[in-house]
Design an enzyme around this catalytic site. Structure first.
Site, PDB file in Angstrom:
ATOM      1  N   LYS A  54       5.459  52.328  83.544  1.00 50.07           N
ATOM      2  CA  LYS A  54       6.473  52.958  82.678  1.00 50.07           C
ATOM      3  C   LYS A  54       7.101  54.163  83.391  1.00 50.07           C
ATOM      4  O   LYS A  54       8.316  54.353  83.344  1.00 50.07           O
ATOM      5  CB  LYS A  54       5.833  53.394  81.349  1.00 50.07           C
ATOM      6  CG  LYS A  54       5.390  52.216  80.461  1.00 50.07           C
ATOM      7  CD  LYS A  54       4.540  52.703  79.275  1.00 50.07           C
ATOM      8  CE  LYS A  54       3.908  51.546  78.518  1.00 50.07           C
ATOM      9  NZ  LYS A  54       2.989  51.984  77.447  1.00 50.07           N
ATOM     10  N   GLN A  98      -0.891  56.869  75.260  1.00 51.66           N
ATOM     11  CA  GLN A  98      -1.296  55.498  75.569  1.00 51.66           C
ATOM     12  C   GLN A  98      -2.568  55.115  74.816  1.00 51.66           C
ATOM     13  O   GLN A  98      -3.564  55.847  74.848  1.00 51.66           O
ATOM     14  CB  GLN A  98      -1.498  55.346  77.093  1.00 51.66           C
ATOM     15  CG  GLN A  98      -1.791  53.934  77.551  1.00 51.66           C
ATOM     16  CD  GLN A  98      -0.629  52.965  77.374  1.00 51.66           C
ATOM     17  OE1 GLN A  98       0.536  53.335  77.418  1.00 51.66           O
ATOM     18  NE2 GLN A  98      -0.943  51.698  77.164  1.00 51.66           N
ATOM     19  N   ASP A 121       7.204  55.324  70.666  1.00 54.64           N
ATOM     20  CA  ASP A 121       6.336  54.159  70.459  1.00 54.64           C
ATOM     21  C   ASP A 121       6.557  53.527  69.083  1.00 54.64           C
ATOM     22  O   ASP A 121       6.118  52.408  68.840  1.00 54.64           O
ATOM     23  CB  ASP A 121       4.864  54.593  70.529  1.00 54.64           C
ATOM     24  CG  ASP A 121       4.185  54.182  71.822  1.00 54.64           C
ATOM     25  OD1 ASP A 121       4.597  53.180  72.422  1.00 54.64           O
ATOM     26  OD2 ASP A 121       3.232  54.884  72.215  1.00 54.64           O
TER      27      ASP A 121
HETATM   28  N1  GUN Z   1      -1.338  50.117  74.247  1.00 56.21           N
HETATM   29  C1  GUN Z   1      -0.960  48.828  74.229  1.00 56.21           C
HETATM   30  N2  GUN Z   1       0.355  48.738  73.940  1.00 56.21           N
HETATM   31  C2  GUN Z   1       0.809  49.990  73.783  1.00 56.21           C
HETATM   32  C3  GUN Z   1       2.079  50.540  73.478  1.00 56.21           C
HETATM   33  O1  GUN Z   1       3.078  49.857  73.273  1.00 56.21           O
HETATM   34  N3  GUN Z   1       2.131  51.890  73.421  1.00 56.21           N
HETATM   35  C4  GUN Z   1       1.043  52.675  73.620  1.00 56.21           C
HETATM   36  N4  GUN Z   1       1.207  53.971  73.526  1.00 56.21           N
HETATM   37  N5  GUN Z   1      -0.141  52.203  73.888  1.00 56.21           N
HETATM   38  C5  GUN Z   1      -0.257  50.856  73.981  1.00 56.21           C
END
Ligand code: GUN
Length: 294
Positions: A54, A98, A121
């Site tokens: 990312k 995350q 998110d």
């Molecule tokens: N863990 C798995 N998918 C995601 C996501 O889309 N965002 C975040 N922050 N954590 C994740």
């Protein structure tokens, strides 16, 4: 040769990146640099890889990012304090914590501490609520929003379609269903969510015009569970043992691709389908957050 029915997530994500980069250029012309903060707690190997990907994509598009890595033993209070600082920081337009978090930290508390305006998110209860209400001023969770965008950009008719979503998680299954049932353009589907207590999942799947697999079981969807011509979207990321692969394992989806691809109308490869779109939607959400805050 690639099969003709593949939904090329990498190519569609690049289209989105081009659009996002134009919006970033417009912000920069006004002296605004979109800023995204990543927060990672502990050393979960998959989370490291995801956050790294990312960050890299953000840098390529012109999003400034900062990654805050906290030790595994960090208390919930310390994490909430960092989030409060990021909420107050004017140069941070988006915040992504995350998941998964260590077991001693309450994930719901953390997600509801991120300012809804910076919640790229789409996990804050305000944004979840807006999605349910059909209020488009909120942020959509990146993975189901990416699946939706893939369907739209692949010309799949969603209105009136029978959709079956496998998995009821807060990150994919539930928001996926909420997006597709809205009375709105590119939605209006009839959605069934299947989960671990569903009787005869295969029978539900065989009714689907669009099947979204997000349950986290390697190769769960077999050929006899798919109606010929159905659109199959594979969200799964599962590590399986493979003595032939580097490191003795490899990543596979929730769909038995080799068996399902010949009968599907359209199908996402995995990798190279939904994954790149999750990142593209995050970039889009971040730029939108910066636009709305400035
Ligand atoms: N863990 C798995 N998918 C995601 C996501 O889309 N965002 C975040 N922050 N954590 C994740």
């Amino acid at each position: 040769m690639a099969a003709a029915n593949l939904i090329d997530g990498r190519a569609i994500a690049e289209q989105l990146h081009t659009e996002t980069a134009q919006r970033i250029a417009a912000l920069k012309a006004r002296g605004i640099e979109p800023g995204l903060a990543f927060v990672r707690v502990g050393e979960d190997p998959a989370s490291k890889v995801y956050v790294g990907m990312k960050e890299k994509t953000g840098a390529r598009l012109g999003i400034r990012s900062a990654t805050h890595v906290l030790p595994e033993k960090t208390s919930e209070a310390e994490l909430l304090k960092l989030i409060a600082e990021l909420n107050a920081d004017k140069s941070t337009h988006g915040i992504l914590v995350q998941a998964p978090l260590p077991a001693h930290i309450n994930q719901a508390t953390v997600f509801s501490t991120v300012s809804p305006a910076k919640d790229v998110d789409g996990f804050h209860p305000v944004n979840v609520g807006k999605l349910m209400l059909g209020d488009t001023t909120g942020f959509l969770p990146c993975t189901p929003a990416g699946v939706h965008e893939l369907l739209i950009r692949s010309g799949v008719k969603i209105s009136g379609a029978e959709v079956v979503v496998l998995g009821r998680g807060n990150i994919v299954g539930k928001p996926m269903a909420a997006i597709l049932i809205q009375k709105a353009k590119h939605a209006n589907a009839t959605v069934t969510i299947c989960h671990s207590a569903t009787r005869d999942i295969a029978a539900h799947c065989r009714r689907a015009d669009i099947l979204v697999a997000a349950l986290g079981v390697a190769h769960f969807v077999k050929a006899d569970m798919v109606k010929p011509g159905a659109v199959v979207m594979d969200v799964g990321v599962n590590r399986i043992a493979d003595p032939q692969a580097k490191g003795g394992s490899r990543l596979v989806g929730d769909v038995d691709f080799d068996a399902v691809q010949p009968i599907a109308g359209k199908i996402t490869p995995n990798p190279g389908g939904v994954g790149p779109m999750t990142i593209a939607m995050l970039m889009q959400n971040t730029v939108r957050a910066a636009e709305m805050q400035t």
